[in-house]
Design an enzyme around this catalytic site. Structure first.
Site, PDB file in Angstrom:
ATOM      1  N   LYS A  19     -59.418  37.711  24.592  1.00 56.11           N
ATOM      2  CA  LYS A  19     -60.223  36.729  25.303  1.00 56.11           C
ATOM      3  C   LYS A  19     -61.390  37.405  26.022  1.00 56.11           C
ATOM      4  CE  LYS A  19     -58.038  33.374  27.389  1.00 56.11           C
ATOM      5  NZ  LYS A  19     -57.042  32.890  28.370  1.00 56.11           N
ATOM      6  N   GLY A  35     -50.043  30.525  25.638  1.00 60.51           N
ATOM      7  CA  GLY A  35     -49.119  29.852  26.549  1.00 60.51           C
ATOM      8  C   GLY A  35     -47.985  30.729  27.050  1.00 60.51           C
ATOM      9  N   MET A  82     -48.241  33.672  28.790  1.00 62.14           N
ATOM     10  CA  MET A  82     -48.461  34.293  30.103  1.00 62.14           C
ATOM     11  C   MET A  82     -49.183  33.303  31.025  1.00 62.14           C
ATOM     12  SD  MET A  82     -49.258  38.215  29.098  1.00 62.14           S
ATOM     13  CE  MET A  82     -50.564  37.765  27.979  1.00 62.14           C
ATOM     14  N   ARG A 133     -62.521  32.541  19.504  1.00 67.15           N
ATOM     15  CA  ARG A 133     -61.675  33.463  18.733  1.00 67.15           C
ATOM     16  C   ARG A 133     -61.648  32.976  17.289  1.00 67.15           C
ATOM     17  NH1 ARG A 133     -56.052  31.504  21.642  1.00 67.15           N
ATOM     18  NH2 ARG A 133     -56.313  29.305  21.142  1.00 67.15           N
ATOM     19  N   HIS A 153     -26.397  32.027  -7.668  1.00 69.65           N
ATOM     20  CA  HIS A 153     -26.758  31.271  -8.866  1.00 69.65           C
ATOM     21  C   HIS A 153     -27.800  30.208  -8.529  1.00 69.65           C
ATOM     22  CE1 HIS A 153     -26.106  27.968 -11.838  1.00 69.65           C
ATOM     23  NE2 HIS A 153     -26.135  28.995 -12.668  1.00 69.65           N
ATOM     24  N   ARG A 187     -34.862  36.665 -19.208  1.00 69.00           N
ATOM     25  CA  ARG A 187     -33.411  36.882 -19.119  1.00 69.00           C
ATOM     26  C   ARG A 187     -32.707  36.058 -20.163  1.00 69.00           C
ATOM     27  NH1 ARG A 187     -34.412  36.100 -12.883  1.00 69.00           N
ATOM     28  NH2 ARG A 187     -35.871  34.795 -13.997  1.00 69.00           N
ATOM     29  N   SER A 239     -39.050  49.395 -16.852  1.00 71.06           N
ATOM     30  CA  SER A 239     -39.315  48.292 -15.941  1.00 71.06           C
ATOM     31  C   SER A 239     -38.388  48.474 -14.742  1.00 71.06           C
ATOM     32  CB  SER A 239     -39.051  46.959 -16.638  1.00 71.06           C
ATOM     33  OG  SER A 239     -39.275  45.911 -15.720  1.00 71.06           O
ATOM     34  N   GLY A 259     -36.141  47.580 -12.044  1.00 69.35           N
ATOM     35  CA  GLY A 259     -35.342  46.443 -11.586  1.00 69.35           C
ATOM     36  C   GLY A 259     -34.997  46.714 -10.142  1.00 69.35           C
ATOM     37  N   CYS A 312     -39.959  44.361 -12.382  1.00 65.79           N
ATOM     38  CA  CYS A 312     -39.580  42.970 -12.630  1.00 65.79           C
ATOM     39  C   CYS A 312     -38.584  42.469 -11.599  1.00 65.79           C
ATOM     40  CB  CYS A 312     -39.033  42.797 -14.038  1.00 65.79           C
ATOM     41  SG  CYS A 312     -37.520  43.713 -14.334  1.00 65.79           S
TER      42      CYS A 312
END
Lengths: 899, 899
Positions: free
Chosen positions: A25, A104, A106, A339, A459, A565, A781, A783, A849
């Site tokens: 500020k 808000g 302080m 700001r 799942h 997959r 890759s 995993g 991946c």
């Protein structure tokens, strides 16, 4: 330039870069003052004074008040008023202001400097007795509360009592005499509460108020807020002391707040509201309804234009949207704060893109200003935060944010009902204790999924993310009674058919129907994405298991599939019985028959995916989960067989006996296969070594599908990935076998297929021996889901519910390592693997991946490591494109700094 | 010296070091010939010819037969006989002989060189027509079978038919005429079977026989044997061609086998057996019973002494016990083979120690000649292999060798019965589907434990090894019916009370009572151990959880406890209810009350252990397993509550209802705590962060016990170990808390306690960030069980039953990594951890407490890494002492070679 021990800075001595010292500020007030904007004069006590205050057992640094007095003298000189002067009294505001905004949290004291003498001066000078008493009662109350520590409700009680006696409801209906009496009662209260009178000396008032603001740095809510926002505890707050201006001196006065552009939509137009004849707190208090800022244009075109011009000027100066506070005192405009404006995701994108068009910022800056959560808001339906805040709506329960986006629908408690209602066009939320493969039909037909158990890799979570369906998982507080068809949380109970709303981005569940804001993949986003693509080095692929997701991924800009997959296809309702036949086959002939059936379906799956990807590379992971995942749940079987056994023993009946026998056979099979730690059991490449038939079938399906498309003139690039390798010999054995299948298919089909074989790096030992593994693997890759599990020894399913939250809270870990790659451990292994792999095979294609492939921090790390691509959920592809571009731009900054 | 392409070596051209080229048998024949022992002259076709044969599509190398003929000429010259000479015919044996002994796996042809002409010469020369026809019929049969590939049973059929016709049972009862007729019938068989006559040319016979021996290198049983014994497939066999000598020419002839010392006991005396007037195969065939070699001393003192002297000479020459074959031809002794003698564990130790006394070998050599399995035989009761072999006894079923040693007892099917019978002095074997903590009372009272399920780290296995009780676990073929109280394997069924025998060293189960050989910790062993201790650098500790094991460990020479698992104390019958109260406590007060009770018991435990260890260091691991391990089994609860629910619904009854409610409450608790992958769940240090009370109690118990002993003038060195750390912050948080407890106890007790705090390194991330962790840890202990699980991503419980066996069989892994440390992966992490840890804290004490601490190969690796100590089961401490000494001696060899 600045003396090291200087602690008080006039606005003319500061600027916007001095946030560390002056707080946000104070720095911005100084900046505004110095570029000539109308800012009431004042000065800032720097954060170093606050630090000293705490280092010095909460005593103000020696000499501080002398510096304050000197600064105050300058202000007095500027205004021709004097602090404590009965004739021309100067009143000041005393406001906190830390480096990072803590709205808000302080304390602030307004109208400071009033006492019996200066009050009389104020009456005389303003010519408005009521205003002066009103200012005084506000001051006594704020000061009494904040500095002297008297409960605010005691003051409010006096005010309310007066209103009751005067039979009025609004403060504004009280007369000057009423307010005068109230002031007297307030002063009496202070006397009884503190045993001392209200401090009459303005300087004493000021000193105590400064101390109070410093103290408020360590109040409870500020501490909690800092922990939440990860703001350091030791940086302290500055204190801004500024001459008061009054928006409540009459109808040519007012006060308001505004953004230079609409923070919700990003539209380039002043956005805000104001109240005439009011003080700042009245705008917030909600007693009078503020007026949109556009009204000011009619009410006072000159003021509007002046304010709009200031807004433009500040935007040009700060090169960003600004959030402004202003006061009009007797027709004169004063700026009280500015700001950078907080904004929604859609606004952030629109503003960034338009500012590039306006030559305010560069494309690089535009990209750096957008965050993942900004984009996430554009890519999924979301709840309207304003709606929730305005109505004070709170969640019924919270769980894990398992799949982003919000959804509204009728609660249903089984998959078949969900499917039936969903297909009939109803919006439903499927609510389950936890889901299993049997539920997939219902999950696909639902708007959202809610489970009481299971982590972010349960799942429910995995399937939901895969299909882009919002999901809240592991919502502990929930009791799901699928027999009574109701859920309950404490005393609240919701029956099937009642509507609930869920927020999968935050893991919240609400009662009733909440309004949704639809996703917004506007023109601005695609412009931004184009810019991102022009900067980034990493390629972006998507994890997609079916043609629908593959198409979605391409639409979002994926440049290939990084993880397909294959076993998700096995879970589909028409496949599962065949998969079970294959698993439970008693003879090789039975097993081969089942595999032959699966071959047909799998080939069709791959044809669809290859078609959707239209020549882009597709990494297909061969079967990974343990086979028992495809069989019925063990505990359910225990329960059912126990029940059936009792039924047979007590009632008999051949039919029941037959069912019992069948269930017992299944129980025995499942018993033989179930594992103590399935995550570390017979799965991935291990399965392929013990049962080679499945992956041979899959490889054949992939390559037959590829051949078919190639013959039709299409381009196909399958990358066949063998999961869970921990030693080169596993890969060697399986790859040699599958290469033979591949050669056979190529020979049968008579076309060349540009396939690759590679592996996941998801086990520490694979990373440690990557050089050996790269003798066979043509690509790696990472995993990182499993690699994180094994490197930490954390089961994600268990850890996220049981201790990871606490770990992050206690800072045992800086972040959840399943969300952001742990550089010291998992990252070290990735680095070793890259060195080993590329050392052996310099052109080794490397990607990631795991779910980290969609996390910006992790993407930055992948960029540093020199991976070729990241792969993530289709719905995170735009986020990944952004993060990849940011990573590349960060490099440039480094290069510049290095130079 | 030897021309590179030389393929045929006269015995005079070879020596014992040429095993690669000449095979074991050929090299030793040459050695014996060259030191002047009576060896029938001959030569060896080297292994390089065999390799060439296979490289050359199974054709004999060009020129080989010329070399053979030249060598044969030398033999002819030595003996004054000629190969194929009708007057003085030379007959030869053609024997295989690879570098490594492969007894009976490859082929041999005797009496080669016979045809119509030489047969007449043999008759004339031997003056024994029957002998000559006997030799001839043996030759035709062996040659016909091995070289010409005619089924042996066809020849045996002819022989049996003749015996039937002559109404005799033994071959020896057949006359010369009978044998002559048999020879003719054999030759007719060869003609019909091959379409060609029996080869008449001795050279043709020889060439084809050599080829047949080469071929036999790749026969099915040789291939299987090599895989089992890890003998390379590409080294080939040599062929030994040697002049025949005959033990069956009359009563001054004979043949036998002998060891220079007793291979069962090690006693220093010729040990073996022989038959007069017999050929080698007769000794083996078992038709006539051979006579102990001691009988020769009476029968022919001169021959005995000559043979004994040769034995002594060979022992002195080879500096080892020798296994000899000899033939006596007309009163003249010939040596046909010598090799190092296989011996039992007790014999190996006695021989090694006595040979040092005889100045035959050094102490270092003595140590290097003993293997872990030699010692294991001395340390546990074992089955008598001869007894099993003699009677052809085969196991009923096999499972995992979960805890070494053999046991005999009545099968019992529950722990309480085992305890009752055991305490009454009966020998019992506890047979369970799998064991759980409730079974411990019965396990302790049993001679042995047999389970149908669970791996080498199952509850049964861990407890059994801890208490030194033989155990066969995971015996899949077993059906255990604890209600009917019987076990069955296929159609065999054994009821409670029937006796079974188990061999926990090999994982075998037998019907009935088998004789046991008791453990033998004789004077020789302790001498050997003293020598070991004088050489080794690594210290040896034991894993012990109670005073009994601690005392046992000290007796076996442990220098401290490397792992005391505190939770094993929790499983004891009187503690478990308190532990459950603690876990299920609803209030802090309840929890503290339970902890206070446990404090008393734990302190007593530690007092006992400290007393037993008498000043030696004791590493105590704080609680490690997930808390649900202390609660009843989930599936059992599902079954019981299902049954009770039906009972309440159908029959009602308040009592049943109450039980149901209680069980349902427990089910709910267990449900809330159970985990998808408990190995990677809420355990170890994670538990201590979430529930700090338990470890605070344990630390207090440890230090109060220590203080009590110190006050009594004893010395105590507790090392408090925090398990499962993956990041330094976990250790820091818990260690800081426990240091406070420690300081408090020290203050309360007013004595100094020399305690240390340290951690297990058992998670990859801990190894990778060991430098950070060593900022707090004062010692590291490698928990290589879990480190192997996480580095490979293998759950040991699942892997050992489901795929590890196949992995070792297919050579995916060189060995089971849970038995021998995987150097490339797990070893690499250990190395990184040592570098990181010692880099941070040079005096960091480092040990290993995984089961690898008792495995010789792994101990060698620990020695290389520079660990301070290894820790293993008390019963493996002597093995560890041996391996530590061998590791140190290996260093010396390396240093010598390096110089």
């Amino acid at each position: 330039m600045t003396p090291k021990n200087k602690r008080v800075f006039l606005f003319s001595e500061g600027n916007a870069t001095m946030r560390d010292l002056l707080g946000g500020k104070g720095a911005n007030l100084a900046e505004m003052a110095n570029i000539g904007l109308p800012v009431p004069p004042g000065f800032t006590i720097a954060t170093n004074a606050c630090t000293e205050y705490y280092a010095n057992r909460q005593r103000l640094p020696a000499g501080l008040m002398d510096e304050v007095k000197a600064a105050l003298a300058t202000v007095e000189g500027d205004l021709g008023k004097k602090f404590g002067d009965p004739a021309k009294p100067l009143l000041v505001s005393v406001r906190s202001g830390a480096k990072f905004s803590m709205p808000g949290m302080m304390d602030t004291v307004l109208n400071l400097g009033l006492n019996q003498e200066t009050l009389r001066g104020l009456i005389k000078e303003s010519g408005n007795e009521r205003f002066a008493y009103d200012a005084n009662r506000r001051f006594i109350m704020m000061y009494g509360n904040i500095v002297l520590g008297i409960d605010k409700r005691r003051f409010e009680g006096i005010l309310d009592e007066t209103k009751r006696r005067r039979r009025v409801t609004l403060d504004t209906e009280l007369s000057a005499v009423d307010l005068k009496n109230i002031c007297n009662e307030f002063l009496a209260l202070v006397l009884t509460e503190t045993g001392e009178g209200f401090p009459g000396s303005p300087y004493e008032q000021l000193e105590l108020a400064i101390e109070a603001v410093f103290r408020s740095w360590q109040n409870e809510r500020a501490i909690v807020y800092r922990r939440q926002e990860r703001i350091p505890d030791d940086i302290g707050t500055a204190v801004n002391i500024q001459a008061m201006v009054f928006g409540n001196l009459g109808d040519d006065c007012g006060t308001g707040v505004a953004f230079t552009r609409d923070p919700a939509t990003g539209e380039n137009e002043l956005y805000g509201e104001y109240l005439m004849n009011a003080q700042g707190e009245d705008v917030v208090a909600g007693i009078r309804t503020p007026v949109p800022i556009s009204a000011l244009r009619r009410q006072s075109p000159k003021l509007y234009e002046e304010f709009d011009a200031i807004g433009r000027r500040l935007e040009a100066h700060y090169r960003d949207v600004m959030d402004l506070e202003f006061t009009i005192e007797r027709g004169r405009l004063f700026m009280l704060q500015c700001r950078a404006g907080k904004r929604t995701g859609p606004a952030a994108v629109r503003i960034a893109v338009e500012m590039v068009g306006e030559n305010l910022i560069s494309k690089e800056e535009a990209i750096q200003r957008i965050t993942a959560s900004h984009l996430d808001q554009l890519l999924h339906p979301r709840l309207d935060d304003n709606y929730l805040t305005d109505r004070g709506i709170r969640p019924l329960a919270t769980g894990l944010a398992a799949s982003p986006g919000a959804a509204v629908g009728k609660a249903v408690f089984d998959a078949d009902t969900a499917e039936r209602l969903g297909n009939a066009g109803e919006k439903v939320i499927l609510v389950r204790e936890e889901t299993n493969p049997d539920d997939v039909n219902g999950m696909l037909a639902a708007q959202g999924i809610l489970t009481a158990r299971g982590g972010k890799t349960s799942h429910a979570a995995v399937v939901a993310r895969g299909f882009g369906i919002p999901c809240v998982a592991g919502c502990d507080a929930l009791s799901v009674d699928s027999i009574e068809r109701r859920l309950s949380v404490g005393t609240v109970s919701i029956a099937e058919g009642e509507v609930i709303s869920i927020d999968g981005s935050r893991g919240a569940v609400y009662v009733g129907s909440l309004p949704l804001i639809p996703p917004d993949v506007s023109g601005h986003l695609s412009t931004l994405m184009e810019w991102c693509d022009s900067f980034r080095v990493l390629r972006v692929r998507a994890n997609a298991d079916n043609p629908r997701d593959a198409a979605q991924a391409v639409e979002f800009g994926a440049e290939g599939i990084g993880l397909c997959r294959t076993e998700h296809m096995f879970f589909e309702a028409d496949r599962l019985p065949i998969v079970q036949d294959m698993i439970l086959a008693k003879t090789e002939t039975q097993r081969e028959a089942a595999l032959a059936k699966l071959l047909v379906s799998q080939q069709a799956d791959f044809e669809g995916i290859f078609e959707a990807m239209d020549g882009l590379p597709v990494t297909i992971r061969l079967i990974d989960p343990p086979l028992h995942e495809f069989l019925p749940n063990y505990e359910d079987l225990v329960r059912v067989t126990t029940e059936l056994r009792i039924a047979v023993n007590t009632l008999g009946g051949q039919a029941t006996k037959d069912v019992l026998e069948e269930k017992e056979a299944m129980l025995k099979a499942v018993e033989g296969m179930r594992e103590a730690n399935p995550m570390l059991g017979l799965r991935g490449v291990r399965l392929s070594i013990i049962f080679p038939g499945i992956v041979a079938m899959q490889t054949r399906a992939i390559l037959q599908a590829a051949a078919k498309l190639i013959k039709a003139g299409r381009s196909v690039h399958p990358e066949i990935m063998i999961p869970l390798v921990s030693t080169v010999n596993e890969l060697k054995i399986v790859q040699v076998q599958l290469e033979a299948v591949a050669k056979q298919v190529v020979a049968e089909q008579g076309v060349e297929i540009p396939y690759l074989f590679g592996t996941m790096i998801e086990i520490p030992r694979a990373a440690l021996t990557a050089g050996e593994i790269a003798q066979y693997a043509q690509f790696f890759s990472f995993g990182t889901n499993d690699l994180t599990q094994t490197t930490f020894g954390f089961s994600r399913d268990d850890a996220e519910g049981k201790f990871l939250g606490k770990y992050v809270e206690l800072k045992v870990l800086p972040a959840n390592p399943f969300e952001t790659i742990d550089r010291a451990g998992v990252g070290q292994l990735m680095k070793l693997a890259m060195e080993g792999g590329r050392g052996q095979r310099p052109d080794l294609k490397c990607g990631i991946c795991g779910e980290h492939g969609g996390d910006p921090d992790s993407i930055f790390f992948c960029h540093e490591l020199g991976l070729d691509y990241v792969s993530c959920s289709p719905y995170r592809v735009p986020i990944a494109r952004l993060a990849c571009a940011q990573a590349a731009l960060n490099d440039r900054v480094k290069v510049t700094i290095d130079k």
